[in-house]
Design a protein around this motif. Structure first.
Motif, short mmCIF file in Angstrom:
data_model
loop_
_atom_site.label_atom_id
_atom_site.label_comp_id
_atom_site.label_asym_id
_atom_site.label_seq_id
_atom_site.Cartn_x
_atom_site.Cartn_y
_atom_site.Cartn_z
N VAL A 22 52.12 24.20 32.42
CA VAL A 22 52.24 22.97 33.18
C VAL A 22 52.60 23.32 34.61
O VAL A 22 53.53 24.10 34.85
N GLU A 23 51.83 22.79 35.53
CA GLU A 23 52.12 22.92 36.96
C GLU A 23 52.56 21.56 37.46
O GLU A 23 51.98 20.54 37.08
N ILE A 24 53.57 21.53 38.30
CA ILE A 24 53.99 20.28 38.94
C ILE A 24 54.06 20.56 40.42
O ILE A 24 54.73 21.49 40.86
N ASP A 25 53.33 19.76 41.18
CA ASP A 25 53.16 19.96 42.61
C ASP A 25 52.70 21.38 42.92
O ASP A 25 53.16 22.02 43.86
N GLY A 26 51.79 21.90 42.07
CA GLY A 26 51.17 23.20 42.31
C GLY A 26 52.00 24.40 41.92
O GLY A 26 51.57 25.53 42.11
N VAL A 27 53.20 24.21 41.35
CA VAL A 27 54.06 25.32 40.97
C VAL A 27 54.14 25.38 39.44
O VAL A 27 54.42 24.36 38.80
N ARG A 31 55.73 27.76 30.36
CA ARG A 31 54.80 27.67 29.24
C ARG A 31 55.51 26.86 28.18
O ARG A 31 56.70 27.01 27.97
N PHE A 32 54.79 26.00 27.55
CA PHE A 32 55.37 25.08 26.58
C PHE A 32 54.86 25.37 25.18
O PHE A 32 53.77 25.90 25.00
N GLN A 33 55.67 25.00 24.19
CA GLN A 33 55.26 25.13 22.80
C GLN A 33 54.31 24.01 22.42
O GLN A 33 53.46 24.17 21.56
N GLU A 34 54.49 22.87 23.06
CA GLU A 34 53.70 21.70 22.68
C GLU A 34 53.54 20.77 23.88
O GLU A 34 54.48 20.54 24.63
N VAL A 35 52.35 20.28 24.08
CA VAL A 35 52.06 19.25 25.08
C VAL A 35 51.30 18.16 24.35
O VAL A 35 50.33 18.43 23.64
N GLY A 36 51.74 16.93 24.48
CA GLY A 36 51.09 15.83 23.80
C GLY A 36 51.03 14.58 24.66
O GLY A 36 51.62 14.52 25.73
N GLY A 37 50.33 13.60 24.15
CA GLY A 37 50.29 12.31 24.82
C GLY A 37 49.15 12.10 25.80
O GLY A 37 49.10 11.08 26.47
N LEU A 38 48.25 13.05 25.89
CA LEU A 38 47.12 12.85 26.80
C LEU A 38 46.15 11.87 26.15
O LEU A 38 45.21 12.26 25.47
N LEU A 69 56.34 17.00 26.71
CA LEU A 69 56.39 18.45 26.86
C LEU A 69 57.54 18.98 26.01
O LEU A 69 58.65 18.47 26.10
N LYS A 70 57.29 20.02 25.20
CA LYS A 70 58.34 20.63 24.38
C LYS A 70 58.33 22.13 24.59
O LYS A 70 57.26 22.75 24.63
N ARG A 71 59.54 22.68 24.70
CA ARG A 71 59.69 24.12 24.89
C ARG A 71 61.08 24.54 24.45
O ARG A 71 61.95 23.71 24.23
N GLU A 140 62.83 18.64 25.02
CA GLU A 140 61.69 17.73 25.10
C GLU A 140 61.81 16.89 26.36
O GLU A 140 62.86 16.32 26.64
N LEU A 141 60.73 16.82 27.11
CA LEU A 141 60.69 16.02 28.32
C LEU A 141 59.48 15.11 28.24
O LEU A 141 58.37 15.55 27.93
N GLU A 142 59.71 13.83 28.49
CA GLU A 142 58.61 12.86 28.46
C GLU A 142 58.40 12.34 29.88
O GLU A 142 59.34 11.92 30.55
N LEU A 143 57.15 12.39 30.32
CA LEU A 143 56.77 11.95 31.66
C LEU A 143 55.88 10.72 31.56
O LEU A 143 55.05 10.63 30.65
N THR A 144 56.02 9.82 32.50
CA THR A 144 55.06 8.74 32.63
C THR A 144 54.28 9.00 33.91
O THR A 144 54.84 9.45 34.90
N ALA A 145 52.99 8.78 33.86
CA ALA A 145 52.13 9.00 35.02
C ALA A 145 51.26 7.76 35.22
O ALA A 145 50.93 7.07 34.27
N GLU A 146 50.92 7.49 36.47
CA GLU A 146 50.07 6.33 36.74
C GLU A 146 48.68 6.52 36.16
O GLU A 146 48.08 5.59 35.66
N TYR A 147 48.17 7.76 36.22
CA TYR A 147 46.87 8.05 35.61
C TYR A 147 46.68 9.56 35.54
O TYR A 147 47.43 10.32 36.14
#
Length: 151
Positions: A22-27, A31-38, A69-71, A140-147
């Motif tokens: 996962v990159e946030i603002d290009g950084v 590495r995560f064990q699990e990414v979901g919700g797409l 995101l889970k790690r 575990e971190l949950e993000l909300t995104a506009e799109y």
């Protein structure tokens, strides 16, 4: 000259474990064990004109699910994600854009999803249980995104 069979029908190899980041603002954050919700859904709006005996359906607004995101736990002093979450918890608006990047086995980029104007909406820490031999230290971190979009 005839093409070789492996050139005509290239072999598809499944993507292995832990081959995403996962990159946030290009950084790169981690590495995560699990990414979901797409996932996204589109509202269906009923529309009818005076002559139609039945309503027609037209597409409405898209709605995007939260990204999870889970790690394994990373100490607070090394976690840019924790500091971002802490900012938002303290009432400081902090929207960021980022990417979920799927890598091939050689570490090259295979697939990318970009998300925009995101902020943390949930953080969950580890569980401690003195009677359990296999302690779970998963953050575990949950993000909300506009799109989001597939890049």
């Amino acid at each position: 000259m005839a093409a070789r069979a492996d050139q005509e029908n290239p072999r598809y190899d499944a993507i292995g474990n832990f081959n995403f980041l996962v990159e946030i603002d290009g950084v790169e954050q981690a590495r995560f064990q699990e990414v979901g919700g797409l996932s996204a859904s589109i509202e269906a709006i009923d529309f009818s004109s005076g002559a139609d005996p039945y309503p027609r359906k037209i597409p409405g607004r898209a709605k995007y699910a939260n990204i999870t995101l889970k790690r394994g736990i990373i100490p607070r002093e090394f976690s840019g994600l924790w500091k971002w979450c802490e900012n938002v918890m303290k009432g400081r608006p902090d929207r960021r854009s980022g990417s979920i990047v799927v890598l091939d086995d050689a570490g090259g980029e295979r697939l990318r999803f970009n998300f925009y104007f995101a902020f943390p909406v949930k953080w969950a820490g580890f569980m401690l249980n003195s009677t359990n031999t296999g302690a779970q230290h998963i953050e575990e971190l949950e993000l909300t995104a506009e799109y989001f979009e597939r890049a």
